[in-house]
Design an enzyme around this catalytic site. Structure first.
Site, PDB file in Angstrom:
ATOM      1  N   ASP A 118     -32.328 -25.489 -51.334  1.00  0.00           N
ATOM      2  CA  ASP A 118     -33.332 -25.093 -52.356  1.00  0.00           C
ATOM      3  C   ASP A 118     -32.684 -24.255 -53.519  1.00  0.00           C
ATOM      4  O   ASP A 118     -32.299 -22.741 -53.112  1.00  0.00           O
ATOM      5  CB  ASP A 118     -34.477 -24.301 -51.401  1.00  0.00           C
ATOM      6  CG  ASP A 118     -35.583 -23.750 -52.381  1.00  0.00           C
ATOM      7  OD1 ASP A 118     -35.537 -24.058 -53.622  1.00  0.00           O
ATOM      8  OD2 ASP A 118     -36.543 -23.127 -51.964  1.00  0.00           O
ATOM      9  N   HIS A 119     -32.382 -24.672 -54.266  1.00  0.00           N
ATOM     10  CA  HIS A 119     -31.234 -24.034 -55.308  1.00  0.00           C
ATOM     11  C   HIS A 119     -31.876 -23.977 -56.664  1.00  0.00           C
ATOM     12  O   HIS A 119     -32.604 -24.764 -57.253  1.00  0.00           O
ATOM     13  CB  HIS A 119     -29.905 -24.713 -55.360  1.00  0.00           C
ATOM     14  CG  HIS A 119     -28.863 -24.180 -54.428  1.00  0.00           C
ATOM     15  ND1 HIS A 119     -27.716 -23.741 -54.562  1.00  0.00           N
ATOM     16  CD2 HIS A 119     -28.922 -24.307 -53.099  1.00  0.00           C
ATOM     17  CE1 HIS A 119     -27.124 -23.514 -53.723  1.00  0.00           C
ATOM     18  NE2 HIS A 119     -27.721 -23.649 -52.594  1.00  0.00           N
ATOM     19  N   GLY A 125     -24.195 -14.186 -38.503  1.00  0.00           N
ATOM     20  CA  GLY A 125     -23.293 -12.961 -37.676  1.00  0.00           C
ATOM     21  C   GLY A 125     -24.257 -12.366 -36.741  1.00  0.00           C
ATOM     22  O   GLY A 125     -25.395 -13.034 -36.768  1.00  0.00           O
ATOM     23  N   THR A 169     -24.136 -23.233 -40.525  1.00  0.00           N
ATOM     24  CA  THR A 169     -23.356 -24.225 -41.296  1.00  0.00           C
ATOM     25  C   THR A 169     -21.950 -24.260 -40.547  1.00  0.00           C
ATOM     26  O   THR A 169     -20.988 -25.018 -40.974  1.00  0.00           O
ATOM     27  CB  THR A 169     -23.126 -23.940 -42.762  1.00  0.00           C
ATOM     28  OG1 THR A 169     -22.736 -22.728 -43.015  1.00  0.00           O
ATOM     29  CG2 THR A 169     -24.485 -24.153 -43.378  1.00  0.00           C
ATOM     30  N   LYS A 194     -19.676 -22.782 -34.779  1.00  0.00           N
ATOM     31  CA  LYS A 194     -19.550 -21.458 -33.818  1.00  0.00           C
ATOM     32  C   LYS A 194     -20.197 -21.319 -32.703  1.00  0.00           C
ATOM     33  O   LYS A 194     -21.400 -20.756 -32.686  1.00  0.00           O
ATOM     34  CB  LYS A 194     -19.562 -20.093 -34.828  1.00  0.00           C
ATOM     35  CG  LYS A 194     -18.345 -20.253 -35.928  1.00  0.00           C
ATOM     36  CD  LYS A 194     -18.347 -19.032 -36.691  1.00  0.00           C
ATOM     37  CE  LYS A 194     -17.147 -19.074 -37.556  1.00  0.00           C
ATOM     38  NZ  LYS A 194     -17.218 -17.645 -38.304  1.00  0.00           N
ATOM     39  N   GLY A 200     -30.642 -15.680 -48.600  1.00  0.00           N
ATOM     40  CA  GLY A 200     -30.507 -16.060 -49.927  1.00  0.00           C
ATOM     41  C   GLY A 200     -28.992 -15.968 -50.345  1.00  0.00           C
ATOM     42  O   GLY A 200     -28.211 -15.392 -49.596  1.00  0.00           O
ATOM     43  N   GLU A 201     -28.830 -16.334 -51.642  1.00  0.00           N
ATOM     44  CA  GLU A 201     -27.410 -16.202 -52.479  1.00  0.00           C
ATOM     45  C   GLU A 201     -27.781 -15.764 -53.841  1.00  0.00           C
ATOM     46  O   GLU A 201     -28.637 -15.993 -54.233  1.00  0.00           O
ATOM     47  CB  GLU A 201     -26.808 -17.515 -52.617  1.00  0.00           C
ATOM     48  CG  GLU A 201     -26.316 -18.127 -51.017  1.00  0.00           C
ATOM     49  CD  GLU A 201     -27.426 -19.234 -50.736  1.00  0.00           C
ATOM     50  OE1 GLU A 201     -28.100 -19.699 -51.518  1.00  0.00           O
ATOM     51  OE2 GLU A 201     -27.354 -19.445 -49.587  1.00  0.00           O
ATOM     52  N   ASN A 237     -28.569 -17.970 -56.826  1.00  0.00           N
ATOM     53  CA  ASN A 237     -29.835 -18.504 -57.171  1.00  0.00           C
ATOM     54  C   ASN A 237     -30.986 -17.561 -57.460  1.00  0.00           C
ATOM     55  O   ASN A 237     -31.977 -17.693 -58.037  1.00  0.00           O
ATOM     56  CB  ASN A 237     -30.277 -19.479 -55.888  1.00  0.00           C
ATOM     57  CG  ASN A 237     -29.425 -20.332 -55.591  1.00  0.00           C
ATOM     58  OD1 ASN A 237     -29.071 -21.389 -56.460  1.00  0.00           O
ATOM     59  ND2 ASN A 237     -28.954 -20.692 -54.441  1.00  0.00           N
TER      60      ASN A 237
END
Length: 323
Positions: free
Chosen positions: A37-38, A174, A191, A194, A106-107, A110
């Site tokens: 979703d970008h 994290g 993604t 780990k 979020g990033e 975007n």
């Protein structure tokens, strides 16, 4: 048994093509699908970024079996959480119960487009937790009024609610995000394979819940072409989410990855058509404890060939390897 999914990556294909691809993925036998979703692609070379929720609505009508999942939606900047709740309920009705709502904090890439700035990660986590609470409250039905530190809701109600609410997943990278996910999510999204992320998720209440990973791959009968394409379109992937969340523009990602070599990308992404390379790339997710792994085929124009190969070769090999 590990479920193998297909990724509709909105950064690398147009809306009609994305729907065609998920129809073929359903026919190929993939167990589920996820959708990015970008607003921007990561790199200009990817070349696309249609509105994911319109694509999902069309995909719900074009398919009949394959589950649909946002991977992931940010409910704090471009979208108010009350709107995300409405969109999700509608998607669950359109898909007849096949939708899962994957959420993340979020990033900048975007979310900067609405002009709200990009606060520190601590503030983003505060906003995210408040947003998830609003979505959950609206899913319960009735009118919701909320005046919080970051969001206001004035007598909102979802008038079309499905009998079975969409499960909510939370992306983790994290300890802080694992704590949120363990307490608030029905499944977890990551993604990177780990195991410590899943251990932390379990410690905070996530034990027994599904865990969904994602793996980029680059199928091509010409391995050199696959390596070139992976480098051209996906070299940003190795930056890690602490970096990827902060950069504001595709050109920023191009600058940040200008010294990444094609061989560096090929070391972390299976390229070519040796099915064992792809199986071994999935294995770390399985060993870490992931229940679902969504594959991202790099290159929008290569999806039909990848999906045909998946049906004939890759999915049977993964089934044999992982049940």
């Amino acid at each position: 048994m590990v479920q193998i999914g297909y990724t509709m990556m909105t950064e690398q294909a147009g809306p009609r093509e994305l729907v065609d691809h998920v129809v073929q993925a359903e026919d190929a036998g993939f167990d589920f699908s996820v959708t990015s979703d970008h607003y921007f692609p990561w790199l200009r070379s990817q070349g696309h970024s249609p509105y994911a929720w319109s694509v999902l609505g069309a995909a719900a009508q074009a398919t009949s079996r394959i589950p649909l999942t946002t991977y992931v939606t940010c409910p704090t900047f471009r979208y108010h959480p009350a709107v995300v709740a409405q969109k999700s309920a509608t998607m669950q009705l359109l898909s007849e119960g096949r939708f899962r709502l994957g959420l993340g904090s979020g990033e900048n890439l975007n979310e900067h487009v609405v002009g709200g700035g990009w606060p520190s990660v601590d503030v983003r986590h505060e906003m995210f937790e408040e947003a998830v609470g609003i979505i959950r409250a609206l899913f319960e039905g009735g009118h919701v009024t909320h005046h919080g530190a970051h969001f206001d809701v004035d007598s909102a109600r979802l008038w079309d609610l499905p009998d079975h609410l969409p499960p909510i997943g939370i992306a983790v990278s994290g300890e802080r995000s694992c704590s949120l996910a363990g307490r608030l999510a029905d499944f977890v999204v990551a993604t990177e394979p780990k195991a410590d992320l899943l251990t932390s998720f379990d410690r905070h209440g996530g034990e027994g819940k599904p865990r969904v990973g994602q793996l980029p791959v680059c199928y091509d009968t010409d391995r050199d072409a696959a390596v070139r394409r992976a480098h051209e379109q996906f070299r940003w992937f190795g930056g890690g989410w602490n970096v990827n969340a902060e950069l504001p523009h595709p050109d920023s990602f191009a600058s940040a990855t200008r010294f990444v070599r094609p061989e560096d990308v090929a070391d972390s992404i299976p390229c070519g058509d040796d099915v064992e390379d792809f199986v071994e790339a999935v294995r770390p997710f399985v060993d870490a404890g992931f229940t679902d792994v969504a594959l991202v085929q790099i290159g929008g124009e290569t999806q039909p060939e990848f999906l045909d190969w998946s049906a004939k070769t890759l999915l049977p090999a993964l089934s044999e390897a992982f049940g």
